[in-house]
Design a protein around this motif. Sequence first.
Motif, PDB file in Angstrom:
ATOM      1  N   LYS A  55       0.835  -1.198   0.000  1.00 17.87           N
ATOM      2  CA  LYS A  55       0.000   0.000   0.000  1.00 17.87           C
ATOM      3  C   LYS A  55       0.876   1.256   0.000  1.00 17.87           C
ATOM      4  N   ASP A  56       1.915   1.266   0.861  1.00 14.00           N
ATOM      5  CA  ASP A  56       2.816   2.420   0.901  1.00 14.00           C
ATOM      6  C   ASP A  56       3.502   2.625  -0.442  1.00 14.00           C
ATOM      7  N   LEU A  57       3.903   1.539  -1.051  1.00 14.23           N
ATOM      8  CA  LEU A  57       4.580   1.623  -2.342  1.00 14.23           C
ATOM      9  C   LEU A  57       3.637   2.177  -3.413  1.00 14.23           C
ATOM     10  N   ASN A  58       2.391   1.711  -3.387  1.00 13.28           N
ATOM     11  CA  ASN A  58       1.413   2.201  -4.368  1.00 13.28           C
ATOM     12  C   ASN A  58       1.108   3.680  -4.145  1.00 13.28           C
ATOM     13  N   ASP A  59       1.006   4.083  -2.856  1.00 14.90           N
ATOM     14  CA  ASP A  59       0.748   5.495  -2.553  1.00 14.90           C
ATOM     15  C   ASP A  59       1.902   6.373  -3.031  1.00 14.90           C
ATOM     16  N   LEU A  60       3.132   5.898  -2.791  1.00 15.36           N
ATOM     17  CA  LEU A  60       4.312   6.651  -3.212  1.00 15.36           C
ATOM     18  C   LEU A  60       4.367   6.769  -4.733  1.00 15.36           C
TER      19      LEU A  60
ATOM     20  N   ALA B 252       1.789   6.704  -6.760  1.00 14.22           N
ATOM     21  CA  ALA B 252       0.722   7.619  -7.180  1.00 14.22           C
ATOM     22  C   ALA B 252       1.142   9.074  -6.966  1.00 14.22           C
ATOM     23  N   GLU B 253       1.795   9.360  -5.827  1.00 16.44           N
ATOM     24  CA  GLU B 253       2.260  10.715  -5.554  1.00 16.44           C
ATOM     25  C   GLU B 253       3.298  11.156  -6.589  1.00 16.44           C
ATOM     26  N   SER B 254       4.183  10.255  -6.945  1.00 14.27           N
ATOM     27  CA  SER B 254       5.217  10.569  -7.930  1.00 14.27           C
ATOM     28  C   SER B 254       4.606  10.887  -9.283  1.00 14.27           C
ATOM     29  N   VAL B 255       3.621  10.099  -9.691  1.00 16.61           N
ATOM     30  CA  VAL B 255       2.958  10.319 -10.976  1.00 16.61           C
ATOM     31  C   VAL B 255       2.234  11.655 -10.970  1.00 16.61           C
ATOM     32  N   THR B 256       1.535  11.952  -9.874  1.00 15.83           N
ATOM     33  CA  THR B 256       0.801  13.215  -9.771  1.00 15.83           C
ATOM     34  C   THR B 256       1.751  14.405  -9.888  1.00 15.83           C
ATOM     35  N   LYS B 257       2.902  14.325  -9.205  1.00 16.12           N
ATOM     36  CA  LYS B 257       3.866  15.435  -9.262  1.00 16.12           C
ATOM     37  C   LYS B 257       4.433  15.593 -10.677  1.00 16.12           C
ATOM     38  N   GLN B 258       4.707  14.497 -11.349  1.00 20.76           N
ATOM     39  CA  GLN B 258       5.218  14.575 -12.721  1.00 20.76           C
ATOM     40  C   GLN B 258       4.220  15.302 -13.625  1.00 20.76           C
ATOM     41  N   VAL B 259       2.947  14.949 -13.490  1.00 19.17           N
ATOM     42  CA  VAL B 259       1.900  15.578 -14.312  1.00 19.17           C
ATOM     43  C   VAL B 259       1.817  17.069 -13.998  1.00 19.17           C
ATOM     44  N   GLU B 260       1.819  17.415 -12.710  1.00 19.93           N
ATOM     45  CA  GLU B 260       1.725  18.828 -12.316  1.00 19.93           C
ATOM     46  C   GLU B 260       2.913  19.631 -12.839  1.00 19.93           C
TER      47      GLU B 260
ATOM     48  N   ASN C 137      -7.083  14.401 -18.003  1.00 20.04           N
ATOM     49  CA  ASN C 137      -7.048  13.271 -18.940  1.00 20.04           C
ATOM     50  C   ASN C 137      -5.756  12.465 -18.873  1.00 20.04           C
ATOM     51  N   PHE C 138      -4.662  13.129 -18.441  1.00 19.15           N
ATOM     52  CA  PHE C 138      -3.365  12.442 -18.362  1.00 19.15           C
ATOM     53  C   PHE C 138      -2.900  12.285 -16.915  1.00 19.15           C
ATOM     54  N   ALA C 139      -3.867  12.191 -15.990  1.00 21.16           N
ATOM     55  CA  ALA C 139      -3.544  12.130 -14.563  1.00 21.16           C
ATOM     56  C   ALA C 139      -2.642  10.948 -14.222  1.00 21.16           C
ATOM     57  N   GLU C 140      -2.733   9.849 -14.962  1.00 21.64           N
ATOM     58  CA  GLU C 140      -1.934   8.651 -14.685  1.00 21.64           C
ATOM     59  C   GLU C 140      -0.986   8.319 -15.832  1.00 21.64           C
TER      60      GLU C 140
END
Length: 322
Positions: free
Chosen positions: A211-216, A218-226, A249-252
Amino acid sequence: MSDKFKKIDKEFCITDDSVNVYGYRCLTAGLMLDEVKKNPIGYYLHGTDEFPREAGVLVRWDDFRKDGDKVFAKPCVNLSHPRGQRTADEVESGFLNAASVGKIKVIEASNAKNLMLPKQDKATVTKWFPREISLVDIPGNYSALANLYDKDDKDLNLSDLKNYTIENMSNTLLAASIYAALNLKDGDESDVVNAIKDLVDKADKADGFEKDLNDLKAESVTKQVEDLIAKGTTDKKLTNELAASLKKNFAENPDGLKDLIDKMPAQVSITDEINKDEELKKYTGKSWDDLYASEELQGIMTKFPDLYDKLRAEKYPNLKSN
């Protein structure tokens, strides 16, 4: 080959899917042949009063081969055994033609009706291996009994099997499977309980780590998009409306977003173009020296590189461009 051993080029059928004289059968598909090959030994008639197991190993089996539901192997006779030479002579002359699996270790069995054959009134052993394979004169008789053993290495003889219900068989096999899966020896139930608790703790930790790995991630992907959206906006490739749409549209999919933005040209507004033209007019008719004196050359080089190159070529006609 040493003179103390003699490999005989004659195949013996050691097992098949047929029902034996005791009313049960062992499926060839469930034979754990790798376990057999770890120690493929045998005796004479599974050990007799005259030639007990203490007299030594009589035969080793080689060249295992499957053909349909039959399993074949060739014997290598120990001539140092008290009955070794006699056994080799009987095999080669055709007087000893049978082999019998012994001390069968039952791993899984079933009372399912669809596995039953005519004349079968006992369970079908679906996963198993023998501890030894003996040379016998009459396979399947009482002097060559292929015994079944439970998880505690206790005999499962004919009387036991008659009263063995599917529940008892399942419980015994389940216990054996649990010990094997936990890599424990048959014994104290507390060892099983502790081992299971340990597995549960490890599973909980693994779930938490995942779960921690998946959360991390997801956070990394979100920051890349931003970051990509912010840069695209700064580079004037994205309007506020387009930026919001692409962020959703490209959130992930930051890789896809980067590829798209890289291919987009910068957006130039009409107002910016007009202001740029008006500023360029201020320099019309001025020479290199004029602009140098007014310290405006640096700004022209940045904003109007074409004009800068033109003025430099006029001032220094023999100077080659870099």
